[in-house]
Design a protein around this motif. Structure first.
Motif, PDB file in Angstrom:
ATOM      1  N   ILE A  44     -13.637 -32.736   2.792  1.00 24.62           N
ATOM      2  CA  ILE A  44     -13.950 -33.032   4.255  1.00 24.62           C
ATOM      3  C   ILE A  44     -15.592 -32.906   4.336  1.00 24.62           C
ATOM      4  O   ILE A  44     -16.280 -32.557   3.398  1.00 24.62           O
ATOM      5  N   GLN A  45     -16.190 -33.344   5.631  1.00 32.63           N
ATOM      6  CA  GLN A  45     -17.601 -33.123   5.602  1.00 32.63           C
ATOM      7  C   GLN A  45     -17.562 -32.942   7.137  1.00 32.63           C
ATOM      8  O   GLN A  45     -16.776 -33.043   7.980  1.00 32.63           O
ATOM      9  N   ARG A  46     -18.706 -32.303   7.798  1.00 34.61           N
ATOM     10  CA  ARG A  46     -18.840 -32.063   9.097  1.00 34.61           C
ATOM     11  C   ARG A  46     -19.657 -33.072   9.657  1.00 34.61           C
ATOM     12  O   ARG A  46     -20.805 -33.466   9.349  1.00 34.61           O
ATOM     13  N   CYS A  47     -19.372 -33.359  11.036  1.00 35.87           N
ATOM     14  CA  CYS A  47     -19.729 -34.129  11.914  1.00 35.87           C
ATOM     15  C   CYS A  47     -21.170 -33.819  12.407  1.00 35.87           C
ATOM     16  O   CYS A  47     -21.167 -32.600  12.902  1.00 35.87           O
ATOM     17  N   GLU A  48     -22.318 -34.560  12.053  1.00 39.31           N
ATOM     18  CA  GLU A  48     -23.610 -34.048  12.716  1.00 39.31           C
ATOM     19  C   GLU A  48     -23.578 -33.739  14.085  1.00 39.31           C
ATOM     20  O   GLU A  48     -24.479 -33.185  14.576  1.00 39.31           O
ATOM     21  N   LYS A  49     -23.076 -34.551  15.040  1.00 33.83           N
ATOM     22  CA  LYS A  49     -23.157 -34.792  16.217  1.00 33.83           C
ATOM     23  C   LYS A  49     -22.449 -33.532  16.907  1.00 33.83           C
ATOM     24  O   LYS A  49     -22.840 -32.861  17.782  1.00 33.83           O
ATOM     25  N   CYS A  50     -21.032 -33.218  16.722  1.00 39.61           N
ATOM     26  CA  CYS A  50     -20.301 -32.327  17.201  1.00 39.61           C
ATOM     27  C   CYS A  50     -19.580 -31.276  16.347  1.00 39.61           C
ATOM     28  O   CYS A  50     -19.090 -30.364  16.807  1.00 39.61           O
ATOM     29  N   GLY A  51     -19.984 -31.289  15.025  1.00 34.88           N
ATOM     30  CA  GLY A  51     -19.349 -30.284  14.176  1.00 34.88           C
ATOM     31  C   GLY A  51     -18.139 -30.371  13.788  1.00 34.88           C
ATOM     32  O   GLY A  51     -17.637 -29.228  12.903  1.00 34.88           O
ATOM     33  N   ALA A  52     -17.372 -31.380  13.962  1.00 34.14           N
ATOM     34  CA  ALA A  52     -15.940 -31.408  13.753  1.00 34.14           C
ATOM     35  C   ALA A  52     -15.805 -31.625  12.406  1.00 34.14           C
ATOM     36  O   ALA A  52     -16.518 -32.290  11.543  1.00 34.14           O
ATOM     37  N   GLU A  53     -14.586 -31.066  11.482  1.00 34.32           N
ATOM     38  CA  GLU A  53     -14.260 -31.194  10.246  1.00 34.32           C
ATOM     39  C   GLU A  53     -13.688 -32.685  10.130  1.00 34.32           C
ATOM     40  O   GLU A  53     -12.718 -32.987  10.642  1.00 34.32           O
ATOM     41  N   VAL A  54     -14.317 -33.442   9.520  1.00 36.62           N
ATOM     42  CA  VAL A  54     -13.847 -35.024   9.262  1.00 36.62           C
ATOM     43  C   VAL A  54     -13.490 -35.187   7.712  1.00 36.62           C
ATOM     44  O   VAL A  54     -14.348 -34.875   6.758  1.00 36.62           O
ATOM     45  N   PRO A  55     -12.423 -35.875   7.492  1.00 37.63           N
ATOM     46  CA  PRO A  55     -12.051 -36.371   6.313  1.00 37.63           C
ATOM     47  C   PRO A  55     -13.429 -37.100   5.580  1.00 37.63           C
ATOM     48  O   PRO A  55     -13.861 -37.816   6.275  1.00 37.63           O
ATOM     49  N   ARG A  56     -13.477 -36.729   4.295  1.00 34.45           N
ATOM     50  CA  ARG A  56     -14.719 -37.605   3.432  1.00 34.45           C
ATOM     51  C   ARG A  56     -14.521 -39.161   3.396  1.00 34.45           C
ATOM     52  O   ARG A  56     -13.186 -39.408   3.254  1.00 34.45           O
ATOM     53  N   GLY A  57     -15.331 -40.004   3.618  1.00 39.11           N
ATOM     54  CA  GLY A  57     -15.275 -41.326   3.271  1.00 39.11           C
ATOM     55  C   GLY A  57     -15.029 -42.165   4.682  1.00 39.11           C
ATOM     56  O   GLY A  57     -14.961 -43.466   4.753  1.00 39.11           O
ATOM     57  N   VAL A  58     -14.415 -41.495   5.937  1.00 38.21           N
ATOM     58  CA  VAL A  58     -14.546 -42.174   7.024  1.00 38.21           C
ATOM     59  C   VAL A  58     -15.700 -42.545   7.772  1.00 38.21           C
ATOM     60  O   VAL A  58     -16.704 -42.202   7.524  1.00 38.21           O
ATOM     61  N   VAL A  59     -15.685 -43.695   8.476  1.00 32.90           N
ATOM     62  CA  VAL A  59     -16.908 -44.441   8.972  1.00 32.90           C
ATOM     63  C   VAL A  59     -17.396 -43.827  10.230  1.00 32.90           C
ATOM     64  O   VAL A  59     -18.558 -43.743  10.584  1.00 32.90           O
ATOM     65  N   PHE A  60     -16.530 -43.305  11.193  1.00 32.77           N
ATOM     66  CA  PHE A  60     -16.531 -42.665  12.428  1.00 32.77           C
ATOM     67  C   PHE A  60     -16.012 -41.285  12.276  1.00 32.77           C
ATOM     68  O   PHE A  60     -14.746 -41.430  11.778  1.00 32.77           O
ATOM     69  N   CYS A  61     -16.443 -40.255  13.237  1.00 28.26           N
ATOM     70  CA  CYS A  61     -15.990 -39.249  13.511  1.00 28.26           C
ATOM     71  C   CYS A  61     -14.790 -39.275  14.541  1.00 28.26           C
ATOM     72  O   CYS A  61     -14.580 -39.975  15.471  1.00 28.26           O
ATOM     73  N   SER A  62     -13.569 -38.675  14.184  1.00 28.97           N
ATOM     74  CA  SER A  62     -12.541 -38.948  14.935  1.00 28.97           C
ATOM     75  C   SER A  62     -12.195 -38.303  16.223  1.00 28.97           C
ATOM     76  O   SER A  62     -11.547 -38.389  16.918  1.00 28.97           O
ATOM     77  N   SER A  63     -13.267 -37.235  16.315  1.00 26.06           N
ATOM     78  CA  SER A  63     -13.516 -36.229  17.539  1.00 26.06           C
ATOM     79  C   SER A  63     -14.507 -37.045  18.744  1.00 26.06           C
ATOM     80  O   SER A  63     -14.059 -37.025  19.619  1.00 26.06           O
ATOM     81  N   CYS A  64     -15.597 -37.453  18.250  1.00 24.68           N
ATOM     82  CA  CYS A  64     -16.459 -37.858  19.092  1.00 24.68           C
ATOM     83  C   CYS A  64     -17.204 -39.330  18.901  1.00 24.68           C
ATOM     84  O   CYS A  64     -17.703 -39.907  19.633  1.00 24.68           O
ATOM     85  N   GLY A  65     -16.543 -39.948  17.720  1.00 21.60           N
ATOM     86  CA  GLY A  65     -16.849 -41.409  17.589  1.00 21.60           C
ATOM     87  C   GLY A  65     -18.091 -41.500  16.972  1.00 21.60           C
ATOM     88  O   GLY A  65     -18.708 -42.845  16.594  1.00 21.60           O
ATOM     89  N   ALA A  66     -19.016 -40.645  16.869  1.00 20.20           N
ATOM     90  CA  ALA A  66     -20.194 -40.816  16.039  1.00 20.20           C
ATOM     91  C   ALA A  66     -20.117 -41.207  14.376  1.00 20.20           C
ATOM     92  O   ALA A  66     -19.200 -41.039  13.981  1.00 20.20           O
ATOM     93  N   ALA A  67     -21.114 -42.292  13.899  1.00 20.75           N
ATOM     94  CA  ALA A  67     -21.145 -42.856  12.856  1.00 20.75           C
ATOM     95  C   ALA A  67     -21.399 -41.802  11.735  1.00 20.75           C
ATOM     96  O   ALA A  67     -22.036 -40.890  12.259  1.00 20.75           O
ATOM     97  N   MET A  68     -20.536 -41.644  10.762  1.00 25.15           N
ATOM     98  CA  MET A  68     -20.647 -40.749   9.717  1.00 25.15           C
ATOM     99  C   MET A  68     -21.677 -41.249   8.740  1.00 25.15           C
ATOM    100  O   MET A  68     -21.913 -42.475   8.386  1.00 25.15           O
ATOM    101  N   PRO A  69     -22.571 -40.541   8.029  1.00 24.15           N
ATOM    102  CA  PRO A  69     -23.375 -40.940   7.153  1.00 24.15           C
ATOM    103  C   PRO A  69     -23.018 -41.626   5.872  1.00 24.15           C
ATOM    104  O   PRO A  69     -21.877 -41.267   5.431  1.00 24.15           O
ATOM    105  N   LYS A  70     -23.678 -42.740   5.856  1.00 21.77           N
ATOM    106  CA  LYS A  70     -23.389 -43.662   4.501  1.00 21.77           C
ATOM    107  C   LYS A  70     -23.402 -42.856   3.254  1.00 21.77           C
ATOM    108  O   LYS A  70     -22.506 -43.225   2.349  1.00 21.77           O
ATOM    109  N   ALA A  71     -24.270 -41.973   2.909  1.00 20.10           N
ATOM    110  CA  ALA A  71     -24.495 -41.356   1.605  1.00 20.10           C
ATOM    111  C   ALA A  71     -23.271 -40.408   1.202  1.00 20.10           C
ATOM    112  O   ALA A  71     -22.445 -40.877   0.059  1.00 20.10           O
TER     113      ALA A  71
END
Length: 200
Positions: free
Chosen positions: A92-119
């Motif tokens: 997982i990785q943490r969403c920088e906007k809402c802090g939710a745990e998000v699976p690695r490789g997703v394009v958007f946070c599934s909790s707040c919709g923020a774009a996840m870092p490309k790196a």
């Protein structure tokens, strides 16, 4: 009668002394508790002073503090690396906007919709694969998806055999939830599509 009077007086005196001793002990405990509370407040104040000093002066501090400041920086770096290791283990990785745990490789946070870092997305692509059952990114060397329980196909296994096998119950459930915009499979509890960011 004098004997019983003396005995009663001794018992009464002993009881009063015991009660006084109990009261003294209770008062000592109360005062010691106040001392401990104040000592904790002092220690917390010292910690805050230290944090403020390091954040204000950092590497520009006096030589006698430089070694301690360097130790703090080194320990903070180690903690950050340990946290990263935990995230890697969990995939997982943490969403920088809402802090939710998000699976690695997703394009958007599934909790707040923020774009996840490309790196992070590229890094995940190197050592992770998408679960065919739920779409979550999982480590390449795992046998089952930790989100839906779907069996992950080993690299050497023929994909035709896998397709011929009957889908498991978690796989059937995952197939029922798809994004209405892009058709990507949605994970359970997702508020947004992890592929296109559409609210679901």
């Amino acid at each position: 009668m004098g004997f019983f009077d003396d005995l009663g007086k001794k018992v009464t005196d002993a009881g009063q002394k015991a009660m006084q001793k109990t009261q003294e002990m209770s008062e000592i405990v109360r005062v010691n508790s106040l001392i401990s509370q104040n000592e904790n407040k002092i220690n917390n104040a010292y910690v805050q002073i230290g944090k403020l000093f390091v954040s204000t002066y950092g590497n520009e501090c006096e030589p006698e503090f430089a070694e301690m400041v360097a130790t703090v920086a080194e320990l903070e770096q180690q903690i950050a690396e340990y946290k990263k290791q935990i995230q890697d283990i969990k995939g997982i990785q943490r969403c920088e906007k809402c802090g939710a745990e998000v699976p690695r490789g997703v394009v958007f946070c599934s909790s707040c919709g923020a774009a996840m870092p490309k790196a992070d997305e590229q890094e995940a692509a190197d050592d992770s694969v998408k679960c065919p059952g739920c779409g979550n990114m999982v480590k390449k060397d795992v046998k089952f998806c930790s989100s839906c329980g779907h069996a992950m196909t080993p690299p050497a296994e023929d994909s035709a055999d896998t397709e011929a096998a009957a889908p498991s119950e978690p796989e059937k459930e995952a197939e029922e939830r798809v994004c209405t915009k892009c058709g990507a499979k949605l994970t359970e509890g997702s508020a947004f599509c992890s592929e296109c960011g559409t609210k679901v």
